[in-house]
Motif scaffolding. Structure first.
Motif, short mmCIF file in Angstrom:
data_model
loop_
_atom_site.label_atom_id
_atom_site.label_comp_id
_atom_site.label_asym_id
_atom_site.label_seq_id
_atom_site.Cartn_x
_atom_site.Cartn_y
_atom_site.Cartn_z
N TYR A 1 61.73 37.04 3.63
CA TYR A 1 61.84 36.01 2.59
C TYR A 1 60.45 35.47 2.24
CZ TYR A 1 63.01 31.52 0.40
OH TYR A 1 63.10 30.44 -0.46
N ARG B 1 58.70 37.98 0.12
CA ARG B 1 59.19 37.99 -1.26
C ARG B 1 58.58 36.85 -2.07
NH1 ARG B 1 64.04 39.30 1.22
NH2 ARG B 1 64.87 37.19 0.98
N LEU B 2 58.44 35.69 -1.44
CA LEU B 2 57.83 34.55 -2.14
C LEU B 2 56.39 34.86 -2.53
CD1 LEU B 2 59.09 31.51 0.01
CD2 LEU B 2 59.67 31.98 -2.38
N SER C 1 56.02 37.95 -5.04
CA SER C 1 56.52 37.66 -6.39
C SER C 1 55.44 37.05 -7.29
CB SER C 1 57.72 36.70 -6.33
OG SER C 1 58.82 37.31 -5.71
N SER D 1 57.98 41.22 -11.17
CA SER D 1 57.65 39.80 -11.13
C SER D 1 58.54 39.02 -12.09
CB SER D 1 56.19 39.58 -11.50
OG SER D 1 55.32 40.28 -10.64
N LEU E 1 59.40 29.31 -8.25
CA LEU E 1 59.49 30.54 -7.44
C LEU E 1 60.53 30.37 -6.33
CD1 LEU E 1 57.98 33.24 -7.63
CD2 LEU E 1 56.44 32.40 -5.86
N ASN F 1 64.00 30.64 -7.77
CA ASN F 1 64.37 31.95 -8.29
C ASN F 1 64.32 33.07 -7.26
OD1 ASN F 1 64.65 31.89 -11.50
ND2 ASN F 1 63.07 30.42 -10.92
N THR F 2 63.88 32.75 -6.04
CA THR F 2 63.79 33.79 -5.00
C THR F 2 64.91 33.59 -3.99
OG1 THR F 2 61.37 33.81 -5.24
CG2 THR F 2 62.30 34.86 -3.27
N SER G 1 67.90 38.99 0.78
CA SER G 1 67.42 40.03 -0.12
C SER G 1 68.56 40.70 -0.87
CB SER G 1 66.63 41.09 0.65
OG SER G 1 67.44 41.68 1.64
#
Length: 341
Positions: A244, A247-248, A251, A258, A331, A334-335, A339
Motif C-alpha cells: 500500500y 502504491r501511494l 502513484s 497515474s 492520493l 484515490n488509492t 490492491s
C-alpha cells in the motif's frame, strides 16, 4: 522518568520495550509542554523523525517558535546541541571544521591539527538554512547521509545519534538560496508550522511576558535514543501494508497508470527514498502509539511530512493554486488499501 521504564527500554521482551517507548514519548511530550504551547502534531513529527534516525526541515513564518521547539527537544533528550546560524557569508569549514597548524612546544615540530566544527554534536539546529549559498548547504550532505565529514583527505565520524533539524522561512525569498532537490530528499520530514489558536496564543503571551520561565527536565539520553531507533526497525509490518505504501509513492510518478490529477499537476514524482521513509516513519508512529505492528492509519499519519517535499509541481498546479498537501490528500482518497479493490 522512572528508572523502571529506562530499564524496560533495554530489555529483550519486545512487548515491554514497546510499552516503555510509549511511556517515554508521553514523558517527553510532558516536558516539552512546559516550554511550548500547543504544536502537538509538530512535536510528534519531529520526535518520529529522530526516533527513526532521520533529519527534519521545519518551515514556518517568523515568530512561531521553530528554533525554540528544536532546542527544547534537544534538552529533553539530554543530547549535545549545536546551533548554526546560516548566513550568506558562512563557509563550509565553518560548519564541518578545518585544519590548523599547531606547534609542538617540546619538539618545535609543526603539524596540521583538525579543529571540529559545530556539526560535531548530536542535534544540529541549522537555522535559516536557505540563507546560505549551495556550497555551504552541500557541506551538510555527507554529514546527513553518512554520519561523517571528510576534511583534508581524512574522514571524521560524527557522534551518534546524529540529527539535523533545519529551519527556513517560506515567505521571504529575497537573499535566499532554495535548497536543491538532492538536499531536500535527504530530509526525512518537511514539517510546516502554522499559527496558534487564539487560546494558545493567549497562553503564549502570558508565559512569555511573566517572570516565570520553566525549563524541561531531561528524559532520556543518547543510549536510549539509539535503543529506540533499533526498536523502531524491529516493529513488524505486513506485506500488504508495504505494498500500500508503495502504491501511494509510485502513484506520484508520471506514467499511463497515474491518476489524472497527478498527470495534470506533477512534473516529477517521489523517489524510492520516500517509500523507505514512509514505512520507517509508520513503524515509529506505531511504536509511540503503543501498537505492536504497522497499520494503514499509521501510514496516513506520516504520509504528508514524508511526501510533500518530494513531489515537484508543474505550472498548471501553480496556476490553479494546487499544493502538494492537497495532492497527497487526494492520493490517499484515490488509492485503495487493498490492491484488489
Amino acid at each position: 522518568m522512572s528508572s523502571e521504564f529506562l530499564t524496560d527500554l533495554h530489555c529483550s521482551d519486545s512487548i515491554k520495550a514497546a510499552a516503555a517507548v510509549h511511556e517515554t514519548a508521553n514523558a517527553i511530550r510532558q516536558q516539552i509542554s512546559k516550554v511550548i504551547v500547543g504544536q502537538d502534531a509538530i512535536l510528534d513529527q519531529i520526535l518520529l523523525s529522530m526516533f527513526c534516525g532521520g533529519h527534519t526541515l521545519v518551515e514556518g513564518v517568523p515568530g512561531l517558535a521553530k528554533t525554540l521547539i528544536i532546542s527544547t527537544v534537544a534538552k529533553t533528550l539530554s543530547l549535545g546541541f549545536s546551533r548554526i546560524q546560516f548566513t550568506p557569508d558562512l563557509m563550509p569549514s565553518d560548519v564541518t571544521g578545518s585544519e590548523v597548524i599547531q606547534e609542538d612546544k617540546q619538539t618545535g615540530m609543526r603539524n596540521l591539527h583538525f579543529v571540529k566544527g559545530p556539526v560535531f554534536a548530536n542535534v544540529i539546529l541549522a537555522d535559516e538554512i536557505n540563507r546560505t549559498p549551495p556550497k555551504t548547504q552541500a557541506a551538510l550532505l555527507e554529514a546527513m547521509q553518512e554520519g561523517q565529514v571528510t576534511v583534508g583527505g581524512y574522514t571524521h565520524a560524527l557522534p551518534k545519534p546524529f540529527f539535523v533539524l533545519a529551519t527556513q522561512n517560506p515567505i521571504e525569498q529575497e537573499g535566499t538560496y532554495p535548497l536543491p532537490e538532492a538536499q531536500l530528499d535527504r530530509f526525512m520530514f518537511l514539517v510546516r508550522i502554522g499559527y496558534p489558536t487564539e487560546i494558545q496564543e493567549l497562553e503564549i503571551v502570558k508565559r512569555t511576558t511573566s517572570g516565570l520561565q520553566s525549563e524541561p527536565t531531561p528524559v532520556i539520553g543518547a543510549p536510549e535514543c539509539l535503543r529506540i531507533q533499533q526498536l523502531v526497525r524491529d516493529i513488524p509490518v505486513a506485506d500488504h501494508v508495504v505494498q500500500y505504501a508503495l502504491r501511494l509513492v509510485r502513484s506520484t510518478r508520471l506514467d499511463e497508470r497515474s491518476p489524472k490529477f497527478i498527470r495534470d499537476y506533477v512534473s516529477w514524482g517521489a523517489g524510492p527514498r520516500a517509500s523507505q521513509f514512509l514505512i520507517l516513519a509508520a513503524k515509529a508512529k506505531a511504536l509511540i502509539s503503543g501498537d505492536h505492528h504497522v497499520m494503514p492509519h499509521h501510514l496516513h499519519a506520516v504520509v504528508l511530512p514524508v511526501m510533500r517535499h518530494r513531489i515537484m509541481l508543474n505550472f498548471n498546479a501553480q496556476a490553479d493554486g494546487i499544493d502538494t498537501d492537497r495532492l497527497v490528500g487526494d492520493l490517499i482518497k484515490n488509492t485503495p488499501i487493498d490492491s484488489a479493490a
